[in-house]
Design a protein around this motif. Structure first.
Motif, PDB file in Angstrom:
ATOM      1  N   ARG A  45       0.817  -1.137  -0.157  1.00 35.62           N
ATOM      2  CA  ARG A  45       0.007  -0.010  -0.061  1.00 35.62           C
ATOM      3  C   ARG A  45       0.850   1.379   0.055  1.00 35.62           C
ATOM      4  O   ARG A  45       0.757   2.225  -0.809  1.00 35.62           O
ATOM      5  CB  ARG A  45      -0.886   0.226   1.221  1.00 35.62           C
ATOM      6  CG  ARG A  45      -1.790   1.164   1.069  1.00 35.62           C
ATOM      7  CD  ARG A  45      -2.740   1.157   2.365  1.00 35.62           C
ATOM      8  NE  ARG A  45      -3.568  -0.024   2.115  1.00 35.62           N
ATOM      9  CZ  ARG A  45      -5.183   0.204   1.944  1.00 35.62           C
ATOM     10  NH1 ARG A  45      -5.623   1.332   2.324  1.00 35.62           N
ATOM     11  NH2 ARG A  45      -5.839  -0.834   1.849  1.00 35.62           N
ATOM     12  N   ASP A  46       1.874   1.319   0.598  1.00 35.62           N
ATOM     13  CA  ASP A  46       2.693   2.382   0.826  1.00 35.62           C
ATOM     14  C   ASP A  46       3.428   2.464  -0.625  1.00 35.62           C
ATOM     15  O   ASP A  46       3.685   3.700  -1.115  1.00 35.62           O
ATOM     16  CB  ASP A  46       4.064   2.110   1.752  1.00 35.62           C
ATOM     17  CG  ASP A  46       3.452   2.134   3.447  1.00 35.62           C
ATOM     18  OD1 ASP A  46       2.327   2.677   3.528  1.00 35.62           O
ATOM     19  OD2 ASP A  46       4.254   2.013   4.219  1.00 35.62           O
ATOM     20  N   LEU A  47       3.911   1.663  -1.274  1.00 30.93           N
ATOM     21  CA  LEU A  47       4.467   1.825  -2.909  1.00 30.93           C
ATOM     22  C   LEU A  47       3.506   2.186  -3.596  1.00 30.93           C
ATOM     23  O   LEU A  47       3.668   3.011  -4.554  1.00 30.93           O
ATOM     24  CB  LEU A  47       4.864   0.149  -3.079  1.00 30.93           C
ATOM     25  CG  LEU A  47       6.175  -0.207  -2.542  1.00 30.93           C
ATOM     26  CD1 LEU A  47       6.345  -1.653  -2.899  1.00 30.93           C
ATOM     27  CD2 LEU A  47       7.409   0.580  -2.839  1.00 30.93           C
ATOM     28  N   LEU A  48       2.329   1.806  -3.524  1.00 30.70           N
ATOM     29  CA  LEU A  48       1.282   2.159  -4.267  1.00 30.70           C
ATOM     30  C   LEU A  48       0.908   3.869  -4.131  1.00 30.70           C
ATOM     31  O   LEU A  48       0.776   4.555  -5.016  1.00 30.70           O
ATOM     32  CB  LEU A  48      -0.071   1.486  -3.986  1.00 30.70           C
ATOM     33  CG  LEU A  48      -1.422   1.853  -4.928  1.00 30.70           C
ATOM     34  CD1 LEU A  48      -1.067   1.422  -6.307  1.00 30.70           C
ATOM     35  CD2 LEU A  48      -2.699   1.047  -4.478  1.00 30.70           C
ATOM     36  N   ASN A  49       0.902   4.234  -2.776  1.00 33.37           N
ATOM     37  CA  ASN A  49       0.864   5.483  -2.412  1.00 33.37           C
ATOM     38  C   ASN A  49       1.951   6.340  -2.960  1.00 33.37           C
ATOM     39  O   ASN A  49       1.921   7.680  -3.435  1.00 33.37           O
ATOM     40  CB  ASN A  49       0.793   5.804  -0.834  1.00 33.37           C
ATOM     41  CG  ASN A  49      -0.695   5.316  -0.301  1.00 33.37           C
ATOM     42  OD1 ASN A  49      -1.433   5.525  -1.063  1.00 33.37           O
ATOM     43  ND2 ASN A  49      -0.598   5.042   0.792  1.00 33.37           N
ATOM     44  N   SER A  50       3.272   5.733  -2.788  1.00 34.38           N
ATOM     45  CA  SER A  50       4.407   6.407  -3.462  1.00 34.38           C
ATOM     46  C   SER A  50       4.407   6.628  -5.177  1.00 34.38           C
ATOM     47  O   SER A  50       4.474   7.659  -5.406  1.00 34.38           O
ATOM     48  CB  SER A  50       5.700   5.737  -3.141  1.00 34.38           C
ATOM     49  OG  SER A  50       5.928   5.809  -1.912  1.00 34.38           O
ATOM     50  N   PHE A  51       3.808   5.803  -5.850  1.00 33.46           N
ATOM     51  CA  PHE A  51       3.546   5.820  -7.042  1.00 33.46           C
ATOM     52  C   PHE A  51       2.454   6.914  -7.670  1.00 33.46           C
ATOM     53  O   PHE A  51       2.470   7.432  -8.303  1.00 33.46           O
ATOM     54  CB  PHE A  51       3.022   4.411  -7.777  1.00 33.46           C
ATOM     55  CG  PHE A  51       4.414   3.683  -8.256  1.00 33.46           C
ATOM     56  CD1 PHE A  51       5.081   4.060  -9.437  1.00 33.46           C
ATOM     57  CD2 PHE A  51       4.818   2.840  -7.580  1.00 33.46           C
ATOM     58  CE1 PHE A  51       6.064   3.184  -9.852  1.00 33.46           C
ATOM     59  CE2 PHE A  51       5.812   1.954  -7.977  1.00 33.46           C
ATOM     60  CZ  PHE A  51       6.561   2.376  -9.094  1.00 33.46           C
ATOM     61  N   GLY A  52       1.479   6.823  -6.611  1.00 32.49           N
ATOM     62  CA  GLY A  52       0.372   7.921  -6.799  1.00 32.49           C
ATOM     63  C   GLY A  52       0.785   9.187  -6.526  1.00 32.49           C
ATOM     64  O   GLY A  52       0.444  10.166  -7.368  1.00 32.49           O
ATOM     65  N   LYS A  53       1.840   9.607  -5.610  1.00 31.08           N
ATOM     66  CA  LYS A  53       2.454  10.742  -5.703  1.00 31.08           C
ATOM     67  C   LYS A  53       3.250  11.153  -6.822  1.00 31.08           C
ATOM     68  O   LYS A  53       3.161  12.311  -7.194  1.00 31.08           O
ATOM     69  CB  LYS A  53       3.219  10.996  -4.367  1.00 31.08           C
ATOM     70  CG  LYS A  53       2.587  10.795  -3.119  1.00 31.08           C
ATOM     71  CD  LYS A  53       3.547  10.834  -1.848  1.00 31.08           C
ATOM     72  CE  LYS A  53       2.785  10.689  -0.551  1.00 31.08           C
ATOM     73  NZ  LYS A  53       3.769  10.493   0.432  1.00 31.08           N
ATOM     74  N   LEU A  54       3.884  10.493  -7.389  1.00 34.79           N
ATOM     75  CA  LEU A  54       4.646  10.457  -8.588  1.00 34.79           C
ATOM     76  C   LEU A  54       3.836  10.813  -9.977  1.00 34.79           C
ATOM     77  O   LEU A  54       3.808  11.935 -10.536  1.00 34.79           O
ATOM     78  CB  LEU A  54       5.478   9.377  -9.141  1.00 34.79           C
ATOM     79  CG  LEU A  54       6.682   9.090  -8.490  1.00 34.79           C
ATOM     80  CD1 LEU A  54       7.531   8.015  -9.031  1.00 34.79           C
ATOM     81  CD2 LEU A  54       7.568  10.481  -8.601  1.00 34.79           C
ATOM     82  N   LEU A  55       2.577  10.389  -9.962  1.00 34.38           N
ATOM     83  CA  LEU A  55       1.580  10.486 -10.846  1.00 34.38           C
ATOM     84  C   LEU A  55       0.901  11.701 -10.752  1.00 34.38           C
ATOM     85  O   LEU A  55       0.235  12.169 -11.698  1.00 34.38           O
ATOM     86  CB  LEU A  55       0.684   9.299 -11.086  1.00 34.38           C
ATOM     87  CG  LEU A  55       1.441   7.783 -11.501  1.00 34.38           C
ATOM     88  CD1 LEU A  55       0.294   6.667 -11.632  1.00 34.38           C
ATOM     89  CD2 LEU A  55       1.899   8.284 -12.856  1.00 34.38           C
TER      90      LEU A  55
END
Length: 176
Positions: free
Chosen positions: A6-16
């Motif tokens: 979930r943390d990784l998904l959130n990190s990718f979300g921030k990039l996007l």
């Protein structure tokens, strides 16, 4: 592992969500970007055709271009006409087949691509220059692995098939 994922998904979300990052990635040749007059600017197929010609210094026939890009020959001709008018490509008679015409980048098209490549290199250096060469290699390996995994997923499982979740593109998603 769920919290880590979930943390990784959130990190990718921030990039996007970072508009500058998305614009930089979108400007890459073949990505359909529309920024700064690069090869991806303008009509969708022109950037792809210019990229194919940049990778084929001896030029290609209309039929070869149509096959590589998987588009109709009439679309190739129309796109080439626009690029000839803009001065980015030229048509030259084939030396081996009097019926064939070779399409290749003009000197202006070659300069455009050289400038574009320089901008892409500078952008990549700005984005990833803070990583060591080992970290860059590891990131590339991990992103490649992720891309392969993503291609195996059935995206229908993730797009609006949850009870109470609106159909994709239909209204707002509920807040959790």
């Amino acid at each position: 592992m769920t919290n880590r994922s979930r943390d990784l998904l959130n990190s990718f979300g921030k990039l996007l969500q970072n508009r500058a990052f998305l614009m930089a990635v979108g400007r890459q040749a073949g990505m359909g970007g529309h920024g700064n007059g690069g090869p991806g600017s303008g009509r969708r197929g022109q950037g792809k055709l210019l990229k194919v010609l940049a990778q084929s210094p001896n030029g290609l026939t209309n039929a070869e271009i149509a096959e590589i890009l998987d588009i109709r020959p009439s679309s190739v001709s129309a796109t080439i006409n626009r690029l000839v008018a803009a001065g980015f490509v030229e048509r030259i008679p084939s030396t081996t087949d009097k019926r064939a015409v070779i399409v290749r980048l003009s000197a202006q098209g070659q300069r455009l691509f050289a400038q574009y490549d320089e901008r892409i290199d500078a952008t990549a250096d700005d984005l990833f220059g803070g990583l060591t060469p080992d970290e860059q290699a590891q990131l590339e390996q991990l992103l490649t692995k992720l891309a392969h995994q993503l291609s195996d997923l059935d995206w229908g499982d993730y797009m609006g098939h949850m009870p109470g979740w609106p159909h994709p593109g239909m209204g707002r998603h509920p807040h959790f």
